[in-house]
Write an enzyme that holds these catalytic residues in place. Sequence first.
Site, PDB file in Angstrom:
ATOM      1  N   GLU A 109      69.225-105.412  34.892  1.00 11.59           N
ATOM      2  CA  GLU A 109      70.467-105.332  35.673  1.00 11.59           C
ATOM      3  C   GLU A 109      71.728-105.198  34.806  1.00 11.59           C
ATOM      4  OE1 GLU A 109      70.331-108.714  38.314  1.00 11.59           O
ATOM      5  OE2 GLU A 109      68.410-108.090  39.154  1.00 11.59           O
ATOM      6  N   ASN A 135      65.009-102.570  33.835  1.00 13.01           N
ATOM      7  CA  ASN A 135      64.762-102.944  35.230  1.00 13.01           C
ATOM      8  C   ASN A 135      66.089-103.136  35.962  1.00 13.01           C
ATOM      9  OD1 ASN A 135      62.776-103.843  37.243  1.00 13.01           O
ATOM     10  ND2 ASN A 135      63.690-105.877  37.013  1.00 13.01           N
ATOM     11  N   HIS A 166      64.607-103.949  46.310  1.00 15.70           N
ATOM     12  CA  HIS A 166      64.952-104.963  47.321  1.00 15.70           C
ATOM     13  C   HIS A 166      65.616-104.198  48.470  1.00 15.70           C
ATOM     14  CE1 HIS A 166      63.875-108.353  44.841  1.00 15.70           C
ATOM     15  NE2 HIS A 166      64.626-107.902  43.853  1.00 15.70           N
ATOM     16  N   GLU A 178      60.001-105.316  42.158  1.00 20.29           N
ATOM     17  CA  GLU A 178      60.359-106.530  42.922  1.00 20.29           C
ATOM     18  C   GLU A 178      60.428-106.213  44.413  1.00 20.29           C
ATOM     19  OE1 GLU A 178      63.881-108.423  41.310  1.00 20.29           O
ATOM     20  OE2 GLU A 178      63.283-108.005  39.247  1.00 20.29           O
ATOM     21  N   ASP A 208      60.601-105.941  48.156  1.00 21.62           N
ATOM     22  CA  ASP A 208      60.612-106.653  49.432  1.00 21.62           C
ATOM     23  C   ASP A 208      61.476-105.841  50.377  1.00 21.62           C
ATOM     24  OD1 ASP A 208      63.178-107.372  48.474  1.00 21.62           O
ATOM     25  OD2 ASP A 208      62.628-109.461  48.160  1.00 21.62           O
TER      26      ASP A 208
HETATM   27  O1  G2I Z   1      67.522-112.234  43.252  1.00 25.23           O
HETATM   28  C1  G2I Z   1      66.269-111.607  43.397  1.00 25.23           C
HETATM   29  C2  G2I Z   1      65.790-111.029  42.092  1.00 25.23           C
HETATM   30  C3  G2I Z   1      66.699-109.901  41.644  1.00 25.23           C
HETATM   31  N1  G2I Z   1      66.206-109.286  40.414  1.00 25.23           N
HETATM   32  C4  G2I Z   1      65.942-110.191  39.320  1.00 25.23           C
HETATM   33  C5  G2I Z   1      65.074-111.366  39.751  1.00 25.23           C
HETATM   34  O2  G2I Z   1      64.902-112.268  38.700  1.00 25.23           O
HETATM   35  C6  G2I Z   1      65.665-112.046  40.961  1.00 25.23           C
HETATM   36  O3  G2I Z   1      64.795-113.150  41.294  1.00 25.23           O
HETATM   37  C7  G2I Z   1      65.427-114.277  41.785  1.00 25.23           C
HETATM   38  C8  G2I Z   1      64.367-115.324  42.107  1.00 25.23           C
HETATM   39  O4  G2I Z   1      63.541-114.822  43.121  1.00 25.23           O
HETATM   40  C9  G2I Z   1      65.045-116.607  42.588  1.00 25.23           C
HETATM   41  O5  G2I Z   1      64.048-117.642  42.702  1.00 25.23           O
HETATM   42  O6  G2I Z   1      66.324-114.778  40.832  1.00 25.23           O
HETATM   43  C10 G2I Z   1      67.062-115.884  41.325  1.00 25.23           C
HETATM   44  C11 G2I Z   1      68.114-116.282  40.314  1.00 25.23           C
HETATM   45  O7  G2I Z   1      68.958-115.240  40.020  1.00 25.23           O
HETATM   46  C12 G2I Z   1      66.112-117.048  41.617  1.00 25.23           C
HETATM   47  O8  G2I Z   1      66.813-118.110  42.199  1.00 25.23           O
HETATM   48  C13 G2I Z   1      66.911-119.260  41.441  1.00 25.23           C
HETATM   49  C14 G2I Z   1      67.948-120.159  42.059  1.00 25.23           C
HETATM   50  O9  G2I Z   1      69.176-119.451  42.095  1.00 25.23           O
HETATM   51  C15 G2I Z   1      68.120-121.377  41.244  1.00 25.23           C
HETATM   52  O10 G2I Z   1      69.012-122.250  41.875  1.00 25.23           O
HETATM   53  C16 G2I Z   1      66.770-122.046  41.008  1.00 25.23           C
HETATM   54  O11 G2I Z   1      66.922-123.122  40.105  1.00 25.23           O
HETATM   55  O12 G2I Z   1      65.684-119.959  41.360  1.00 25.23           O
HETATM   56  C17 G2I Z   1      65.772-121.034  40.473  1.00 25.23           C
HETATM   57  C18 G2I Z   1      64.396-121.631  40.241  1.00 25.23           C
HETATM   58  O13 G2I Z   1      63.817-122.006  41.441  1.00 25.23           O
END
Ligand code: G2I
Length: 456
Positions: free
Chosen positions: A157, A199, A235, A264, A266
């Site tokens: 990103e 990515n 997404h 990714e 969805d």
């Molecule tokens: O936002 C969707 C994805 C976009 N592209 C990059 C990916 O890495 C991203 O994944 C998401 C995860 O699915 C989430 O699970 O990235 C988020 C963070 O940018 C993730 O969220 C985070 C929460 O924001 C935190 O508060 C939490 O501590 O997940 C963390 C672990 O559970």
Amino acid sequence: MDRARTGGAIALAGAAAIAVVVGLASSAQAATTLGASAADKGRYFGTAVAAYKLSDATYSGILDREFNMITPENEMKWDATEPTQGQFSYGSADQIVAHANAHGQRMRGHALAWYSQQPGWAQNMSGTALRNAMVNHITNVAGHYKGKIYAWDVVNEAFADGGGGGRRDSNLQRTGNDWIEVAFRTARAADPGAKLCYNDYNTDGINAKSTAVYTMVQDFKARGVPIDCVGFQSHINSGSPLTSDYQANLQRFADLGVDVQITELDIAYSGTQQANAYASVTKACLAVARCTGITVWGIRDSDSWRSSDNPLLFDNNGNKKAAYTSTLDALNAGGTTSPPPVSTSPSRSASPSPSTSPSGPGGGQGCTATTSVNQWQGGFVVTVRVTAGSAAINAWTVGLTLPTGATVTGTWNVTRSGNSWSNVSYNGHVNAGQYTEFGIQGTGTAGTLSPTCAGS
Ligand code: G2I
């Protein structure tokens, strides 16, 4: 494809696998899981996984039945792996890698350098100190997982949304525009066998942002910056809908000489519209020869980062949704009618089933091997590509002799016996005309190589 062919292998508890020859009227037999069907097309089907959910039997049951590639959802990010500068913490990520190893799944690494989810200490850094910290981070994390990662999201990103077509502002970007290529070069040095990907999201059609990424990849290829693949997060939602140029966009990147992957996926539509969109994305990947696989961003809707949109393939209880069926149907319909792979059943054996094809040798089950060599002062990586002939193969052996003075220090996706290099459990099956690759790392000089290939 009118030949009778060999049936599957049955693994008996603690005993060697025995081949059961079954005469089939047709070689077409629909696979019943996403991973098996994708493998039948020379591709993978993966999902994002959270380590803490692996103890949930419903979750891991679906994971191990359906998916043959895993991306850690958060566990390999900078804040997770280097919470304190210079102190690395791999517990949760190692847990996922161990699970993948135990279940014959491969790993996508995510993500080495990203403006988001940085540890606090890095967020507060800038300039040379941050650049050095990034290089040290990549060296350590990619080094820790050396040989265990199919592809790394090296940079995630880095481009801005909107029509500007430029880089996203971030502390990493402010260290200098070359931070991305430095990240890729560092990752290559740390794990020469991993495919290195850029990515991003909102790059899923032909638009200003994807064109900016395209221009960067074109430039990297022209200048020899090591990049192997581009990930399209996909997404999809009403604000960022699936567009009719989705496949054309994948294809234009593939034409630059990189693999492309849906990383990714969805889709925040519902019902039939969602099912149709999943099928469209799947068909687009199958239609692009260098689209090597699809990863969905979670298993059940309740596992999604945007769970209220119900954007995934399984409902909250783990039941298959219409989107699952349309995806599997699209996978099964795509490509040629080839046998279900021997390498993707949950009870896979460590070695491929013995070949007992009734068509015998010379029945079109050949293969060819080609090599590309990345040679540097004192060392090399040879990437060997095994391409099936006019029929699918279920096992292969490449004959390849390295010159005197060359010493092999590492291999991936292959098992070696002297100068014979054979498939491992998950890459023996190669569809007609498709290819798989393995790698050899060594010291000394690789020289000019003359590989041979035998398939069965
Ligand atoms: O936002 C969707 C994805 C976009 N592209 C990059 C990916 O890495 C991203 O994944 C998401 C995860 O699915 C989430 O699970 O990235 C988020 C963070 O940018 C993730 O969220 C985070 C929460 O924001 C935190 O508060 C939490 O501590 O997940 C963390 C672990 O559970």
